[in-house]
Scaffold this motif. Structure first.
Motif, PDB file in Angstrom:
ATOM      1  N   ALA A 266       0.831  -1.209   0.000  1.00  0.00           N
ATOM      2  CA  ALA A 266       0.000   0.000   0.000  1.00  0.00           C
ATOM      3  C   ALA A 266       0.864   1.256   0.000  1.00  0.00           C
ATOM      4  O   ALA A 266       0.509   2.273  -0.610  1.00  0.00           O
ATOM      5  CB  ALA A 266      -0.946  -0.009   1.197  1.00  0.00           C
ATOM      6  N   MET A 267       2.024   1.202   0.679  1.00  0.00           N
ATOM      7  CA  MET A 267       2.953   2.341   0.629  1.00  0.00           C
ATOM      8  C   MET A 267       3.403   2.585  -0.813  1.00  0.00           C
ATOM      9  O   MET A 267       3.484   3.726  -1.273  1.00  0.00           O
ATOM     10  CB  MET A 267       4.179   2.066   1.510  1.00  0.00           C
ATOM     11  CG  MET A 267       3.889   2.064   3.003  1.00  0.00           C
ATOM     12  SD  MET A 267       5.240   1.307   3.983  1.00  0.00           S
ATOM     13  CE  MET A 267       6.584   2.484   3.699  1.00  0.00           C
ATOM     14  N   ALA A 268       3.695   1.492  -1.526  1.00  0.00           N
ATOM     15  CA  ALA A 268       4.129   1.611  -2.922  1.00  0.00           C
ATOM     16  C   ALA A 268       2.997   2.159  -3.798  1.00  0.00           C
ATOM     17  O   ALA A 268       3.218   3.003  -4.673  1.00  0.00           O
ATOM     18  CB  ALA A 268       4.611   0.254  -3.439  1.00  0.00           C
ATOM     19  N   ALA A 269       1.773   1.680  -3.557  1.00  0.00           N
ATOM     20  CA  ALA A 269       0.626   2.174  -4.326  1.00  0.00           C
ATOM     21  C   ALA A 269       0.402   3.659  -4.077  1.00  0.00           C
ATOM     22  O   ALA A 269       0.109   4.425  -5.008  1.00  0.00           O
ATOM     23  CB  ALA A 269      -0.629   1.379  -3.961  1.00  0.00           C
ATOM     24  N   ALA A 270       0.544   4.091  -2.834  1.00  0.00           N
ATOM     25  CA  ALA A 270       0.341   5.504  -2.499  1.00  0.00           C
ATOM     26  C   ALA A 270       1.432   6.376  -3.128  1.00  0.00           C
ATOM     27  O   ALA A 270       1.169   7.500  -3.573  1.00  0.00           O
ATOM     28  CB  ALA A 270       0.331   5.699  -0.985  1.00  0.00           C
ATOM     29  N   PHE A 271       2.656   5.864  -3.154  1.00  0.00           N
ATOM     30  CA  PHE A 271       3.755   6.569  -3.831  1.00  0.00           C
ATOM     31  C   PHE A 271       3.429   6.760  -5.308  1.00  0.00           C
ATOM     32  O   PHE A 271       3.503   7.852  -5.855  1.00  0.00           O
ATOM     33  CB  PHE A 271       5.045   5.762  -3.675  1.00  0.00           C
ATOM     34  CG  PHE A 271       6.164   6.177  -4.601  1.00  0.00           C
ATOM     35  CD1 PHE A 271       6.998   7.231  -4.276  1.00  0.00           C
ATOM     36  CD2 PHE A 271       6.379   5.491  -5.802  1.00  0.00           C
ATOM     37  CE1 PHE A 271       8.027   7.623  -5.136  1.00  0.00           C
ATOM     38  CE2 PHE A 271       7.396   5.872  -6.662  1.00  0.00           C
ATOM     39  CZ  PHE A 271       8.228   6.941  -6.324  1.00  0.00           C
ATOM     40  N   THR A 272       3.055   5.659  -5.975  1.00  0.00           N
ATOM     41  CA  THR A 272       2.890   5.696  -7.431  1.00  0.00           C
ATOM     42  C   THR A 272       1.618   6.430  -7.847  1.00  0.00           C
ATOM     43  O   THR A 272       1.634   7.185  -8.823  1.00  0.00           O
ATOM     44  CB  THR A 272       2.817   4.254  -7.991  1.00  0.00           C
ATOM     45  OG1 THR A 272       3.946   3.526  -7.513  1.00  0.00           O
ATOM     46  CG2 THR A 272       2.829   4.264  -9.510  1.00  0.00           C
ATOM     47  N   ARG A 273       0.546   6.220  -7.127  1.00  0.00           N
ATOM     48  CA  ARG A 273      -0.768   6.702  -7.591  1.00  0.00           C
ATOM     49  C   ARG A 273      -1.229   7.979  -6.930  1.00  0.00           C
ATOM     50  O   ARG A 273      -2.076   8.684  -7.481  1.00  0.00           O
ATOM     51  CB  ARG A 273      -1.819   5.615  -7.384  1.00  0.00           C
ATOM     52  CG  ARG A 273      -1.491   4.307  -8.093  1.00  0.00           C
ATOM     53  CD  ARG A 273      -1.181   4.504  -9.563  1.00  0.00           C
ATOM     54  NE  ARG A 273      -0.913   3.235 -10.252  1.00  0.00           N
ATOM     55  CZ  ARG A 273      -0.466   3.174 -11.505  1.00  0.00           C
ATOM     56  NH1 ARG A 273      -0.216   4.290 -12.194  1.00  0.00           N
ATOM     57  NH2 ARG A 273      -0.241   2.001 -12.079  1.00  0.00           N
ATOM     58  N   LEU A 274      -0.758   8.255  -5.715  1.00  0.00           N
ATOM     59  CA  LEU A 274      -1.242   9.445  -5.008  1.00  0.00           C
ATOM     60  C   LEU A 274      -0.156  10.471  -4.730  1.00  0.00           C
ATOM     61  O   LEU A 274      -0.456  11.598  -4.352  1.00  0.00           O
ATOM     62  CB  LEU A 274      -1.904   9.038  -3.682  1.00  0.00           C
ATOM     63  CG  LEU A 274      -3.096   8.079  -3.782  1.00  0.00           C
ATOM     64  CD1 LEU A 274      -3.567   7.670  -2.386  1.00  0.00           C
ATOM     65  CD2 LEU A 274      -4.241   8.709  -4.573  1.00  0.00           C
ATOM     66  N   LYS A 275       1.100  10.066  -4.885  1.00  0.00           N
ATOM     67  CA  LYS A 275       2.229  10.971  -4.638  1.00  0.00           C
ATOM     68  C   LYS A 275       2.325  11.416  -3.190  1.00  0.00           C
ATOM     69  O   LYS A 275       2.704  12.552  -2.895  1.00  0.00           O
ATOM     70  CB  LYS A 275       2.175  12.208  -5.561  1.00  0.00           C
ATOM     71  CG  LYS A 275       1.873  11.902  -7.014  1.00  0.00           C
ATOM     72  CD  LYS A 275       2.846  10.904  -7.611  1.00  0.00           C
ATOM     73  CE  LYS A 275       2.404  10.482  -8.999  1.00  0.00           C
ATOM     74  NZ  LYS A 275       3.197   9.326  -9.478  1.00  0.00           N
ATOM     75  N   ILE A 276       1.925  10.514  -2.284  1.00  0.00           N
ATOM     76  CA  ILE A 276       2.093  10.792  -0.861  1.00  0.00           C
ATOM     77  C   ILE A 276       2.992   9.743  -0.221  1.00  0.00           C
ATOM     78  O   ILE A 276       3.102   8.622  -0.708  1.00  0.00           O
ATOM     79  CB  ILE A 276       0.747  10.852  -0.094  1.00  0.00           C
ATOM     80  CG1 ILE A 276      -0.070   9.580  -0.280  1.00  0.00           C
ATOM     81  CG2 ILE A 276      -0.058  12.079  -0.520  1.00  0.00           C
ATOM     82  CD1 ILE A 276      -1.341   9.513   0.569  1.00  0.00           C
ATOM     83  N   GLU A 279       3.944   5.923   6.180  1.00  0.00           N
ATOM     84  CA  GLU A 279       4.675   4.962   6.994  1.00  0.00           C
ATOM     85  C   GLU A 279       3.834   3.680   7.059  1.00  0.00           C
ATOM     86  O   GLU A 279       2.625   3.712   6.763  1.00  0.00           O
ATOM     87  CB  GLU A 279       4.901   5.544   8.392  1.00  0.00           C
ATOM     88  CG  GLU A 279       3.646   5.845   9.183  1.00  0.00           C
ATOM     89  CD  GLU A 279       3.955   6.631  10.461  1.00  0.00           C
ATOM     90  OE1 GLU A 279       3.810   7.863  10.441  1.00  0.00           O
ATOM     91  OE2 GLU A 279       4.342   6.008  11.459  1.00  0.00           O
ATOM     92  N   PRO A 280       4.425   2.554   7.438  1.00  0.00           N
ATOM     93  CA  PRO A 280       3.665   1.297   7.411  1.00  0.00           C
ATOM     94  C   PRO A 280       2.368   1.373   8.223  1.00  0.00           C
ATOM     95  O   PRO A 280       1.298   0.993   7.733  1.00  0.00           O
ATOM     96  CB  PRO A 280       4.658   0.290   8.003  1.00  0.00           C
ATOM     97  CG  PRO A 280       6.005   0.830   7.653  1.00  0.00           C
ATOM     98  CD  PRO A 280       5.865   2.327   7.748  1.00  0.00           C
ATOM     99  N   GLY A 281       2.448   1.869   9.445  1.00  0.00           N
ATOM    100  CA  GLY A 281       1.243   1.961  10.268  1.00  0.00           C
ATOM    101  C   GLY A 281       0.192   2.881   9.665  1.00  0.00           C
ATOM    102  O   GLY A 281      -1.009   2.675   9.858  1.00  0.00           O
ATOM    103  N   GLY A 282       0.653   3.879   8.920  1.00  0.00           N
ATOM    104  CA  GLY A 282      -0.277   4.808   8.279  1.00  0.00           C
ATOM    105  C   GLY A 282      -0.898   4.262   7.013  1.00  0.00           C
ATOM    106  O   GLY A 282      -1.827   4.859   6.457  1.00  0.00           O
ATOM    107  N   ALA A 283      -0.374   3.123   6.540  1.00  0.00           N
ATOM    108  CA  ALA A 283      -0.814   2.551   5.265  1.00  0.00           C
ATOM    109  C   ALA A 283      -1.747   1.355   5.429  1.00  0.00           C
ATOM    110  O   ALA A 283      -2.249   0.820   4.444  1.00  0.00           O
ATOM    111  CB  ALA A 283       0.411   2.139   4.440  1.00  0.00           C
ATOM    112  N   VAL A 284      -1.991   0.914   6.677  1.00  0.00           N
ATOM    113  CA  VAL A 284      -2.758  -0.329   6.849  1.00  0.00           C
ATOM    114  C   VAL A 284      -4.204  -0.199   6.370  1.00  0.00           C
ATOM    115  O   VAL A 284      -4.791  -1.168   5.847  1.00  0.00           O
ATOM    116  CB  VAL A 284      -2.713  -0.860   8.307  1.00  0.00           C
ATOM    117  CG1 VAL A 284      -1.297  -1.270   8.686  1.00  0.00           C
ATOM    118  CG2 VAL A 284      -3.285   0.137   9.294  1.00  0.00           C
ATOM    119  N   ALA A 285      -4.805   0.972   6.528  1.00  0.00           N
ATOM    120  CA  ALA A 285      -6.204   1.123   6.091  1.00  0.00           C
ATOM    121  C   ALA A 285      -6.284   1.084   4.566  1.00  0.00           C
ATOM    122  O   ALA A 285      -7.171   0.439   3.994  1.00  0.00           O
ATOM    123  CB  ALA A 285      -6.791   2.429   6.632  1.00  0.00           C
TER     124      ALA A 285
END
Lengths: 326, 326
Positions: A266-276, A279-285
């Motif tokens: 999800a961290m990788a998806a947020a990097f690629t698709r949202l540009k944000i 952190e791991p705990g912030g990405a669980v949702a």
């Protein structure tokens, strides 16, 4: 603990906290099989939602008491949120940190103007040191989650979600929330109950640290067998709180659990698709929204991206291993 | 080309483009020696400001003409902005891309619903192919910068900056803008002239590709000796445009030039302090704000972070080499 306190906190936070955007990407929608809206609290001051609770608690204190200063126990996001809120109020903040906390976090907390006091995890009693300092200097303790004004501050995130989701035509959806002690989840749940009854908060936790999911199932406070050893350190607590659990129990849908690798994806998806940056705990949702769609109903899902305080090494490891998160 | 066109574009963009946040961090303020406000256009749809211009141009077409579809030449951000705007309008988009364009960019543009037509850079004439396709299919060409409705769309960024900066108490400052052909810079300059006369746009370019800075100095359109070989590919063009240059010349302060390593450092600083993902070309204005403070006046500076479409390898290289960008 009620909606009036959250509305009052929103008034006190106005012009101080950021109204973070509700982001989306057609690529994430396709991956999830439904619309995905992401509340980017990593863009909040100090890189996590914790600033809201810190500001709310500080601004709710009587001026004389606030002037004496505040104290918090934390090696992470709560420390930075309280330190920054105290600095903006022009009052002293003492942060009690284990002597072996990451140097960068110590340096950042100091740079935000806080006095960092160390203790030895193995030989010293944190609570006793905190109580002594609080008494000697007249400091007020700001607890990380089991404190009504902190919950009220975190709940302002829910007020914004309700408005922003409605603006995008979403009035019925699960709202997935990274959950440690439950301050953010319970605050959001209370805000949604009052302002967007079609939106339902659900806690998300990492595998092996699913105290809240189990507590919701059993109906009583369950504990984690351990509280260390997760990359999702920001949301690891022994158990839900005495104040937060009854709220979670009354208002929240079943908890969701994701693996550490799903958090990295999800961290990788947020990097690629949202540009944000998450952190791991912030990405669980977001991980639950993207990779556990079978446990979610409806045409849309809202995921809170609660924090982005991650070091480059861990971040790049996630990107290297999981590409664009699809 | 005037403020009325920008205001009209803002009306057409309402509810479609994101109002991106104006971010800040006390750590960046300290590094720069003044307040730094960052307009995070990397959070715009498709990861860059280009969506604004694409939507503005498409929505300004007569409905019958728009229905036939649009065509754009681009291997990058403009392609994605136009493709997404066309998809949201429900009209066809053809994107003409060199056959050797990065596969990820081709895949993303296709996934946004566009038809990608390849040409061979070495043996085929892009303009001739484009003209033929446009004529055969009745497509309208959307130019990347030298087109009034595109400039008007990009200018809506400037309207938002004016309001958001005033909300934060900033009414006098340089507004640093990553500059390729000058569509974004000239649009912002026109918007600021009308709505925030104390804010002054200044183009920022990478070393070796400073056609606009040199053109502003000499008073006529200067060209870059080459247009390849920069990591800041998103903002590399041969020269400022026929429409953009007179606007830049009339309204903009002197250009600034940064090195590629300064762009990388700014990417690292944005990761650590703002939790946003910037591509090198999107980071040059922040780099100028942070590392060229001696060429900037005043207590505050505004930097536009224009895009975040960067692959993981290049991004992580920047983080690895430049730590937290300080």
């Amino acid at each position: 603990m009620n909606i009036d306190m959250i509305n009052a906190a929103a008034e006190r936070l106005r012009g101080h906290a950021r109204r973070t955007p509700l982001l989306s990407s057609p690529f994430l929608d396709e991956l999830a099989g439904r619309r995905v809206l992401v509340k980017a609290e990593c863009l909040q001051h100090t890189g996590s939602f914790k600033f809201r609770g810190g500001w709310s608690a500080l601004s709710a204190l009587p001026a004389e008491q606030r002037r004496e200063g505040v104290i918090a126990f934390s090696s992470g996001n709560h420390a930075q949120g309280v330190a920054f809120a105290a600095r903006e109020h022009g009052v002293p903040a003492v942060i009690l940190m284990p002597a072996d906390a990451p140097r960068l976090k110590i340096a950042n907390t100091r740079a935000l103007g806080a006095e960092v006091v160390h203790f030895d995890r193995a030989t010293e009693d944190r609570d006793a040191i905190g109580a002594r300092l609080a008494q000697e200097r007249g400091l007020t303790l700001i607890k990380p989650f089991d404190e009504p004004q902190v919950i009220a501050g975190q709940g302002t995130t829910g007020l914004e979600i309700a408005t922003q989701a409605a603006d995008q035509g979403v009035r019925e959806a699960d709202v997935l929330v990274p959950c440690g002690g439950g301050g953010l989840t319970s605050g959001i749940a209370l805000a949604l109950e009052a302002t967007a009854p079609g939106l339902r908060a659900r806690p998300v936790e990492p595998e092996g640290f699913d105290d809240t999911a189990r507590s919701l199932l059993s109906g009583r406070i369950e504990r984690n067998p351990r509280t260390t050893g997760s990359i999702c350190d920001a949301i690891i607590t022994p158990s839900p709180g005495q104040i937060t659990f009854p709220i979670l129990s009354r208002l929240c849908g079943p908890g969701l659990v994701v693996t550490e690798d799903e958090a990295r994806r999800a961290m990788a998806a947020a990097f690629t698709r949202l540009k944000i940056v998450l952190e791991p705990g912030g990405a669980v949702a977001l991980a639950a929204a993207l990779y556990h769609g079978d446990r979610i109903g409806g045409d849309a899902v809202i995921a809170v991206a609660s924090g982005g305080n991650v070091d480059a090494e861990l971040f790049c490891d996630a990107l290297t291993r999981f590409g664009d998160g699809s």
